[in-house]
Design a protein around this motif. Structure first.
Motif, mmCIF file in Angstrom:
data_model
loop_
_atom_site.group_PDB
_atom_site.id
_atom_site.type_symbol
_atom_site.label_atom_id
_atom_site.label_comp_id
_atom_site.label_asym_id
_atom_site.label_seq_id
_atom_site.Cartn_x
_atom_site.Cartn_y
_atom_site.Cartn_z
ATOM 1 N N LEU A 1 67.592 35.673 36.343
ATOM 2 C CA LEU A 1 66.268 36.468 35.863
ATOM 3 C C LEU A 1 65.202 35.658 36.135
ATOM 4 N N ASP A 2 65.167 34.311 35.833
ATOM 5 C CA ASP A 2 63.850 33.446 35.996
ATOM 6 C C ASP A 2 63.584 33.554 37.379
ATOM 7 N N THR A 3 64.498 33.410 38.189
ATOM 8 C CA THR A 3 63.899 33.508 39.631
ATOM 9 C C THR A 3 63.571 34.930 40.020
ATOM 10 N N GLN B 1 74.599 42.698 20.698
ATOM 11 C CA GLN B 1 74.535 42.465 22.134
ATOM 12 C C GLN B 1 73.180 42.826 22.657
ATOM 13 N N ARG B 2 72.419 43.763 22.213
ATOM 14 C CA ARG B 2 71.296 44.188 22.555
ATOM 15 C C ARG B 2 70.116 43.322 22.137
ATOM 16 N N PHE B 3 70.121 42.429 21.069
ATOM 17 C CA PHE B 3 69.340 41.353 20.662
ATOM 18 C C PHE B 3 69.595 40.308 21.724
ATOM 19 N N GLN B 4 70.951 40.093 21.859
ATOM 20 C CA GLN B 4 71.236 38.935 22.761
ATOM 21 C C GLN B 4 70.604 39.071 24.095
ATOM 22 N N ARG B 5 70.695 40.377 24.608
ATOM 23 C CA ARG B 5 69.949 40.650 25.976
ATOM 24 C C ARG B 5 68.668 40.470 25.898
ATOM 25 N N MET B 6 67.922 40.892 24.738
ATOM 26 C CA MET B 6 66.541 40.947 24.411
ATOM 27 C C MET B 6 66.142 39.319 24.598
ATOM 28 N N TRP B 7 66.934 38.591 23.835
ATOM 29 C CA TRP B 7 66.354 37.022 23.840
ATOM 30 C C TRP B 7 66.505 36.274 25.223
ATOM 31 N N ARG B 8 67.687 36.668 25.807
ATOM 32 C CA ARG B 8 67.963 36.306 27.067
ATOM 33 C C ARG B 8 66.837 36.804 28.134
ATOM 34 N N TYR B 9 66.383 37.837 28.068
ATOM 35 C CA TYR B 9 65.520 38.114 28.992
ATOM 36 C C TYR B 9 63.894 37.528 28.617
ATOM 37 N N TYR B 10 63.652 37.262 27.233
ATOM 38 C CA TYR B 10 62.559 36.572 27.009
ATOM 39 C C TYR B 10 62.464 35.168 27.538
ATOM 40 N N LEU B 11 63.694 34.567 27.175
ATOM 41 C CA LEU B 11 63.604 33.002 27.569
ATOM 42 C C LEU B 11 63.703 32.920 28.961
ATOM 43 N N LEU B 12 64.254 33.686 29.783
ATOM 44 C CA LEU B 12 64.472 33.246 31.180
ATOM 45 C C LEU B 12 63.265 33.954 31.940
ATOM 46 N N THR B 13 62.541 34.965 31.396
ATOM 47 C CA THR B 13 61.354 35.576 32.177
ATOM 48 C C THR B 13 60.125 34.733 31.812
ATOM 49 N N CYS B 14 60.089 34.070 30.543
ATOM 50 C CA CYS B 14 59.132 33.032 30.603
ATOM 51 C C CYS B 14 59.288 31.722 31.321
ATOM 52 N N ALA B 15 60.570 31.517 31.621
ATOM 53 C CA ALA B 15 60.808 30.405 32.203
ATOM 54 C C ALA B 15 60.161 30.646 33.885
ATOM 55 N N GLY B 16 60.453 31.819 34.403
ATOM 56 C CA GLY B 16 60.072 32.288 35.677
ATOM 57 C C GLY B 16 58.567 32.316 35.758
ATOM 58 N N THR C 1 62.296 23.248 29.787
ATOM 59 C CA THR C 1 62.456 23.475 28.355
ATOM 60 C C THR C 1 62.995 24.632 27.927
ATOM 61 N N LEU C 2 62.489 25.851 28.500
ATOM 62 C CA LEU C 2 62.884 27.259 28.202
ATOM 63 C C LEU C 2 64.286 27.395 28.599
ATOM 64 N N LEU C 3 64.655 26.676 29.801
ATOM 65 C CA LEU C 3 65.951 26.817 30.339
ATOM 66 C C LEU C 3 66.925 26.005 29.532
ATOM 67 N N ALA C 4 66.616 25.088 28.907
ATOM 68 C CA ALA C 4 67.170 24.239 28.014
ATOM 69 C C ALA C 4 67.557 24.956 26.503
ATOM 70 N N TRP C 5 66.723 25.692 26.137
ATOM 71 C CA TRP C 5 66.937 26.668 25.000
ATOM 72 C C TRP C 5 67.827 27.773 25.391
ATOM 73 N N HIS C 6 67.691 28.296 26.436
ATOM 74 C CA HIS C 6 68.698 29.349 26.990
ATOM 75 C C HIS C 6 69.856 28.871 26.995
ATOM 76 N N ASN C 7 70.379 27.741 27.704
ATOM 77 C CA ASN C 7 71.616 27.054 27.764
ATOM 78 C C ASN C 7 72.222 26.791 26.116
ATOM 79 N N ASN C 8 71.355 26.162 25.399
ATOM 80 C CA ASN C 8 71.978 26.119 24.156
ATOM 81 C C ASN C 8 72.207 27.309 23.169
ATOM 82 N N LEU D 1 69.528 31.025 14.224
ATOM 83 C CA LEU D 1 69.155 31.431 15.448
ATOM 84 C C LEU D 1 68.414 30.293 16.061
ATOM 85 N N PHE D 2 67.328 29.797 15.481
ATOM 86 C CA PHE D 2 66.307 28.828 15.960
ATOM 87 C C PHE D 2 67.089 27.355 15.856
ATOM 88 N N GLN D 3 67.975 26.919 14.938
ATOM 89 C CA GLN D 3 68.614 25.870 14.793
ATOM 90 C C GLN D 3 69.854 25.857 16.071
#
Length: 378
Positions: free
Chosen positions: A62-64, A331-346, A309-316, A115-117
């Motif tokens: 997603l980031d690429t 699952q829908r929340f997890q997909r939302m969060w994944r989309y948020y972190l990786l698209t911002c990294a890109g 930094t965003l990729l590190a958060w995503h991996n965590n 979540l943030f921890q």
């Protein structure tokens, strides 16, 4: 037949970025629902993000994908009524007025401390780290704090103001490592509660408060990752407030995401699901607003750090989803969060977004020289 037409129309644009539907590259879009094409044509970036949340499409990288889309400026060729409406509303209304102060705190930062921890470093710093000579997120975040506090020339006994203190990690670090007193303010009740616990026993005061209502005098002020919630109609008020609160001879460090052109709104998907009423400032918007109140000492651009930094958060977080309550983060929340972190990294990788640290001075701050003529301590 109509879906096929929409697919061809979209593919023509995507080809400019080297992206295909159902292609073999990691950045290609794998379509799971043929209604996706109509959704993208009619809803733009909002529909693109929502369709990912709904499982209508997938992408191995997603980031690429995001980086390629932005580098080819596909976002400029495929627009939607939602984006135009947000821009108009942002010009007319003050979306970050006092009455709206706690919206982003309630909707995003109060999502859940668990979540943030699971995602952040032990100090829970939710902003770009500094990866120079750092191999871990924890070290990179400490690097960032030292970079900021060294620029502020902290001395024991100083009183600092942290505008947007988050979970208190920066205030804790400043008090322990530099021997200073810190007042931190946040608009998130969840952040305030955890920050008070994190800073217990230290000369740190945490307050649930809007920056515009704060009183007092502070030797130094810093704000890390909060300016993105101020809004263009309030930029002047923000710098006027900082100048009012800063003691004579004081310094102010502003750490913020920056954009490449003036904006009055943000991406509609980000605004709806992640940061409501947020706004990324441009350099011209910042300088016009700050010039009557403070002097610019240094403007530092951190290149490449937020992507990492965003990729590190995503991996965590990907490693910890199974430890978090599924009813709270389905699952829908997890997909939302994944989309948020990786698209911002890109977006940062494409230099569509920047990270700035501005060191600012209160007007009238004297400049001293040593007997040898060298510039001395300020």
């Amino acid at each position: 037949m109509l879906e096929r037409h929409f697919q061809k129309q979209l593919q023509k644009h995507l080809s400019k970025a080297g992206i295909s539907f159902n292609g073999s590259h990691p950045h290609d879009i794998q379509v799971k629902n043929d209604q996706l094409y109509h959704r993208l044509i009619t809803q733009g970036s909002l529909g693109f993000g929502e369709a990912y949340m709904d499982g209508w499409w997938d992408c191995a990288s997603l980031d690429t994908l995001t980086c390629k889309l932005l580098q080819a400026r596909i976002n400029k060729t495929i627009t939607s009524p939602f984006l135009m409406l947000d821009a108009v509303l942002g010009r007319i209304f003050n979306l970050q007025s006092g009455k709206r102060t706690y919206t982003v705190g309630n909707n995003h930062y109060n999502t859940g401390n668990d979540l943030f921890q699971a995602m952040l470093d032990p100090l829970m710093l939710y902003s770009c780290a500094s990866w120079n000579n750092a191999d871990t997120l924890q070290q990179a975040q400490k690097n960032k704090l030292r970079l900021i506090f060294d620029k502020l020339q902290l001395k024991p006994g100083m009183h600092l103001l942290d505008i947007g203190c988050g979970w208190g990690g920066a205030a804790k670090f400043a008090a322990e490592e530099y021997g200073v007193e810190v007042t931190g303010i946040t608009i998130s009740s969840e952040q305030a509660d955890l920050a008070k616990h994190m800073c217990k026993g230290l000369p740190v005061s945490i307050q649930l408060q809007d920056y515009r209502t704060l009183e007092g005098r502070f030797d130094r002020i810093y704000s890390i990752g909060m300016f993105e919630h101020v809004g263009h109609k309030n930029y002047s008020t923000y710098f006027q407030t900082a100048n009012r609160l800063l003691a004579p001879g004081g310094l102010f460090l502003l750490h913020t995401i920056g954009g490449n052109q003036p904006a009055t709104s943000t991406d509609p998907w980000i605004s709806r699901y992640i940061f409501p009423n947020s706004m990324i400032p441009s350099a011209s918007q910042v300088t016009i607003a700050m010039e009557p109140y403070v002097l610019l000492n240094n403007w530092h651009v951190l290149i490449g750090d937020y992507d990492r930094t965003l990729l590190a958060w995503h991996n965590n977080i990907e490693q910890h989803w199974h430890t978090l309550p599924q009813h709270k983060y389905p699952q829908r929340f997890q997909r939302m969060w994944r989309y948020y972190l990786l698209t911002c990294a890109g977006a940062f990788r494409a230099r569509h977004l920047q990270v700035w640290q501005l060191l600012l001075e209160k007007r009238g701050r004297p400049l001293y020289f040593s007997d040898t003529g060298d510039r001395g301590e300020r």
